[in-house]
Enzyme design. Structure first.
Site, PDB file in Angstrom:
ATOM      1  N   THR A 144      -3.628  25.741  26.622  1.00  0.00           N
ATOM      2  CA  THR A 144      -4.510  24.597  26.377  1.00  0.00           C
ATOM      3  C   THR A 144      -5.949  25.041  26.155  1.00  0.00           C
ATOM      4  O   THR A 144      -6.643  24.530  25.263  1.00  0.00           O
ATOM      5  CB  THR A 144      -4.445  23.615  27.562  1.00  0.00           C
ATOM      6  N   LYS A 145      -6.413  25.992  26.950  1.00  0.00           N
ATOM      7  CA  LYS A 145      -7.787  26.462  26.817  1.00  0.00           C
ATOM      8  C   LYS A 145      -8.013  27.152  25.476  1.00  0.00           C
ATOM      9  O   LYS A 145      -9.065  26.982  24.846  1.00  0.00           O
ATOM     10  CB  LYS A 145      -8.116  27.412  27.974  1.00  0.00           C
ATOM     11  N   LEU A 146      -7.041  27.930  25.010  1.00  0.00           N
ATOM     12  CA  LEU A 146      -7.183  28.579  23.711  1.00  0.00           C
ATOM     13  C   LEU A 146      -7.242  27.551  22.588  1.00  0.00           C
ATOM     14  O   LEU A 146      -8.027  27.678  21.643  1.00  0.00           O
ATOM     15  CB  LEU A 146      -6.038  29.563  23.466  1.00  0.00           C
TER      16      LEU A 146
END
Length: 293
Positions: A170-172
């Site tokens: 999700t962060k990427l």
């Protein structure tokens, strides 16, 4: 959860350590740079000489590290977490990292009775210092619930995405979209200026409509329009995150069907020729590829 160790006492780790201390925890820290821990020692953070010492003492370890390679060394090294952590320890990795690496480390640690939560953060050094970060979490529901008080001391918002690795995925994706929004916003502001309209006024209109984004609402007024460019997050770190997102797209077979994402990745890589690694990541809005001006 009474004793929390923080590995990596840079801009983000320092703020998280102090937020944890305000939250009532006993906080210990380690950083290979003695200068990084000096100010924290004065604030009452107990410094330790190695990751091994932290792993033996702490109930939970917060990792604030720059790359997956560094995280792997901290986990797998002779003085690392896997070799020295006691059963029941929880590792909270706040780094932006490779999900495949994260999942492999989780397996290694699980064999030692140690849980791993990936909890990459948004909010920058200011959010870390104020306990106002946003976290996207990967891990079992049981492990996430067990460390909720620790997470709450560091963050204002937490979203449990799924199993280990889901937070880093999700962060990427988030940072890929942020990288794309910065590129588009930079082009949009050049268009506005060329068309004879002040970017400040255009931004006010955009932020009242459907074209708004975190970049137009926060980054432009806070770090770009005023030429501050001091967010605390560098081009080097964002380039690393974009490369990881490109690698994830390639691994999953979605790169071929994502031409816009591929172009964003190419532009961020190309910018290295004229925008240095140590520059603020918002500088990308000023990047014009050589030959296009």
């Amino acid at each position: 959860m009474k004793i929390i160790g923080v590995v990596g006492l840079g801009n983000m780790g320092r703020g998280m350590a102090l937020s944890l201390q305000r939250g009532g925890f006993t906080v210990l820290g380690f950083d290979p740079s003695s200068a990084a821990g000096a100010a924290l020692a004065q604030a009452g953070i107990g410094l330790r000489a190695s990751v091994a010492e932290l792993a033996r003492e702490a109930d939970a370890l917060v990792l604030s590290l720059p790359t997956s390679q560094v995280v792997e060394a901290v986990v797998n090294g002779a003085n690392g977490i896997a070799a020295n952590g006691r059963e029941g320890l929880v590792v909270i990795d706040t780094s932006t990292a490779d999900p495949q690496s994260t999942r492999a480390l989780a397996v290694t640690l699980r064999e030692k009775g140690i849980a791993l939560i990936d909890a990459p953060v948004s909010g920058g050094p200011k959010g870390a210092l104020n306990g106002a970060l946003t976290m996207v979490l990967g891990g079992s529901a049981e492990d996430v619930a067990r460390i909720e008080p620790v997470l709450a001391a560091m963050s204002a918002k937490r979203v449990h995405i799924g199993d280990v690795g889901a937070g880093h995925v999700t962060k990427l994706i988030n940072n890929l979209m942020c990288a794309a929004h910065l590129v588009v916003a930079g082009e949009a502001m050049r268009l506005a200026k060329a068309a004879g309209v002040a970017p400040e006024q255009v931004l006010e209109g955009l932020n009242a409509g459907s074209g708004r984004s975190g970049i137009t609402q926060t980054n432009y007024p806070t770090w770009i329009l005023n030429d501050a460019f001091d967010s605390g997050f560098t081009m080097k770190l964002m380039r690393k995150d974009v490369r990881l997102a490109m690698a994830l797209a390639e691994q999953t077979g979605t790169l071929a069907t994502g031409p816009l994402s591929a172009e964003v990745g190419r532009l961020w890589a190309a910018s290295a020729a004229t925008v240095g690694d140590d520059e603020d990541f918002n500088r990308i809005v000023q990047f014009i590829e050589p030959g296009r001006a």
